[in-house]
Scaffold this motif. Structure first.
Motif, short mmCIF file in Angstrom:
data_model
loop_
_atom_site.label_atom_id
_atom_site.label_comp_id
_atom_site.label_asym_id
_atom_site.label_seq_id
_atom_site.Cartn_x
_atom_site.Cartn_y
_atom_site.Cartn_z
N PHE A 137 -29.85 20.86 -6.66
CA PHE A 137 -29.88 19.61 -7.04
C PHE A 137 -28.95 18.89 -7.90
CE2 PHE A 137 -34.60 19.80 -5.11
CZ PHE A 137 -34.10 20.10 -4.11
N ALA A 138 -28.77 19.73 -8.98
CA ALA A 138 -27.91 19.21 -9.88
C ALA A 138 -26.53 18.93 -9.31
CB ALA A 138 -27.65 20.29 -11.05
N ILE A 139 -25.88 19.91 -8.52
CA ILE A 139 -24.72 19.69 -8.14
C ILE A 139 -24.68 18.56 -7.26
CG2 ILE A 139 -23.17 20.90 -6.47
CD1 ILE A 139 -23.03 21.75 -9.05
N MET A 140 -25.75 18.60 -6.29
CA MET A 140 -26.00 17.34 -5.34
C MET A 140 -25.88 15.83 -6.06
SD MET A 140 -28.98 18.96 -2.59
CE MET A 140 -28.59 17.50 -1.31
N ALA A 141 -26.51 15.87 -7.26
CA ALA A 141 -26.37 14.66 -8.10
C ALA A 141 -25.28 14.49 -8.62
CB ALA A 141 -27.48 14.67 -9.27
N LEU A 142 -24.44 15.46 -9.12
CA LEU A 142 -23.00 15.35 -9.44
C LEU A 142 -22.23 14.97 -8.37
CD1 LEU A 142 -21.04 15.97 -11.71
CD2 LEU A 142 -20.94 18.13 -10.96
N ALA A 143 -22.50 15.48 -7.30
CA ALA A 143 -21.39 15.05 -6.30
C ALA A 143 -21.54 13.54 -5.88
CB ALA A 143 -21.97 15.75 -4.99
N ALA A 144 -23.08 13.14 -5.93
CA ALA A 144 -23.33 11.80 -5.52
C ALA A 144 -22.66 10.72 -6.80
CB ALA A 144 -24.85 11.32 -5.43
N GLY A 145 -22.74 11.14 -7.94
CA GLY A 145 -22.14 10.56 -9.02
C GLY A 145 -20.74 10.33 -9.09
N TYR A 146 -20.31 11.35 -8.64
CA TYR A 146 -18.71 11.56 -8.64
C TYR A 146 -18.07 10.41 -7.66
CZ TYR A 146 -13.97 13.11 -9.18
OH TYR A 146 -12.65 13.17 -9.29
N GLU A 147 -18.91 10.29 -6.37
CA GLU A 147 -18.56 9.55 -5.50
C GLU A 147 -18.38 8.04 -5.71
OE1 GLU A 147 -17.23 10.02 -2.56
OE2 GLU A 147 -17.37 12.47 -3.11
N VAL A 148 -19.73 7.69 -6.66
CA VAL A 148 -19.74 6.43 -7.26
C VAL A 148 -18.53 5.90 -8.19
CG1 VAL A 148 -21.11 4.85 -8.78
CG2 VAL A 148 -22.21 6.33 -6.98
N ILE A 149 -18.18 7.19 -9.25
CA ILE A 149 -17.08 7.03 -10.10
C ILE A 149 -15.48 6.78 -9.18
CG2 ILE A 149 -15.75 8.12 -11.58
CD1 ILE A 149 -17.96 9.46 -12.71
N GLU A 150 -15.39 7.51 -8.17
CA GLU A 150 -14.30 7.19 -7.12
C GLU A 150 -14.41 6.05 -6.66
OE1 GLU A 150 -14.27 10.12 -4.09
OE2 GLU A 150 -12.96 11.55 -5.23
N TRP A 151 -15.34 5.43 -6.31
CA TRP A 151 -15.58 4.00 -5.51
C TRP A 151 -15.13 3.00 -6.92
CZ3 TRP A 151 -19.85 0.80 -7.52
CH2 TRP A 151 -19.68 -0.46 -6.99
N TRP A 152 -15.67 3.21 -8.13
CA TRP A 152 -15.49 2.18 -9.29
C TRP A 152 -13.89 2.26 -9.54
CZ3 TRP A 152 -13.77 3.69 -14.29
CH2 TRP A 152 -13.72 2.77 -15.15
N TYR A 153 -13.40 3.60 -9.65
CA TYR A 153 -12.13 3.66 -10.07
C TYR A 153 -11.01 2.76 -9.05
CZ TYR A 153 -7.35 5.26 -11.59
OH TYR A 153 -6.11 5.29 -11.93
N ALA A 154 -11.40 3.20 -7.94
CA ALA A 154 -10.62 2.55 -6.72
C ALA A 154 -10.59 1.03 -6.84
CB ALA A 154 -11.05 3.02 -5.34
N VAL A 155 -11.69 0.43 -6.84
CA VAL A 155 -11.85 -0.85 -7.25
C VAL A 155 -10.98 -1.53 -8.56
CG1 VAL A 155 -13.50 -2.74 -7.54
CG2 VAL A 155 -14.03 -1.17 -5.57
N MET A 156 -11.16 -0.72 -9.50
CA MET A 156 -10.62 -1.12 -10.67
C MET A 156 -9.24 -1.33 -10.92
SD MET A 156 -12.99 -2.46 -12.96
CE MET A 156 -12.17 -2.27 -14.24
N ALA A 157 -8.68 -0.04 -10.17
CA ALA A 157 -7.33 0.46 -10.23
C ALA A 157 -6.56 -0.50 -8.95
CB ALA A 157 -6.90 1.78 -10.01
N GLY A 158 -7.25 -0.43 -7.89
CA GLY A 158 -6.70 -1.25 -6.98
C GLY A 158 -5.30 -0.56 -6.42
#
Length: 202
Positions: A137-158
């Motif tokens: 579950f720790a890896i699954m939570a990390l995986a979900a969190g990283y996808e959120v970070i990817e989305w955030w960076y993609a929006v911010m960087a453009g």
């Protein structure tokens, strides 16, 4: 826990030296420097954390080898950007429509379930069933969190930087497939951990 011959005793040191050399080489002229920084920040944090805590808690050589897989793959992905890593021989052989090097990188993230389980086991912090479930579950939570970070960076960087960091390559299910790859990597290494012979410290 590990064989006391010089090779096994200094295996983590050699692995760290080899990775440092690779990282230094791939830090030269990456395809996109801003994406390189974004991809390498977690690499630097994890590597330094392992170095700093080495004398406090030394993992098994197998754990260090598994953790090195992600460090190496992510370093390569950071240099080329994941969508552009030279991986055509796999893409062409299987007839894929996209570069799946990023899937391999996500699969290797799941390998960190092994050191999590090892730490909990050797420190006697939980019963076996809880250890396996927590590690997964720790890896699954990390995986979900990283996808959120990817989305955030993609929006911010453009622009191109955001697209390359996100690395979806037009796959609408990219985030879900990445999380599945992380989870499968965790399941694989937890099965390996079951038969590794690692037990609680005396």
């Amino acid at each position: 826990m590990d064989n006391e011959s010089p090779f096994f005793r200094y295996f983590p040191h050699g692995l760290a030296a080899a990775f440092t050399l690779l990282w230094g080489i791939l830090a030269i002229n990456p395809v996109m420097r801003d994406v390189w920084w974004a991809e390498n920040l977690p690499i630097i944090i994890i590597f330094l954390l392992l170095v700093v805590t080495f004398k406090i808690f030394r993992f098994s050589n197998l754990a260090y080898g598994l953790m090195a897989c992600w460090l190496i793959l992510h370093t390569i992905g950071g240099h080329y950007t994941f969508a552009n890593v030279p991986f055509d021989f796999i893409t062409d052989f299987f007839g894929f429509e996209r570069n799946h090097f990023d899937r391999l990188g996500h699969y290797s993230i799941g390998f960190y379930a092994f050191p999590i389980a090892e730490f909990l086991t050797r420190k006697r912090l939980a019963k076996p069933v809880v250890i396996y479930l927590f590690s997964l579950f720790a890896i699954m939570a990390l995986a979900a969190g990283y996808e959120v970070i990817e989305w955030w960076y993609a929006v911010m960087a453009g622009g191109d930087a955001g697209i390359e960091f996100l690395g979806s390559q037009g796959d609408i299910w990219d985030a879900q497939t990445d999380m599945l790859a992380d989870t499968l990597g965790a399941v694989t290494t937890l099965i390996l951990f079951r038969f590794s012979g690692i037990r609680a410290d005396d």
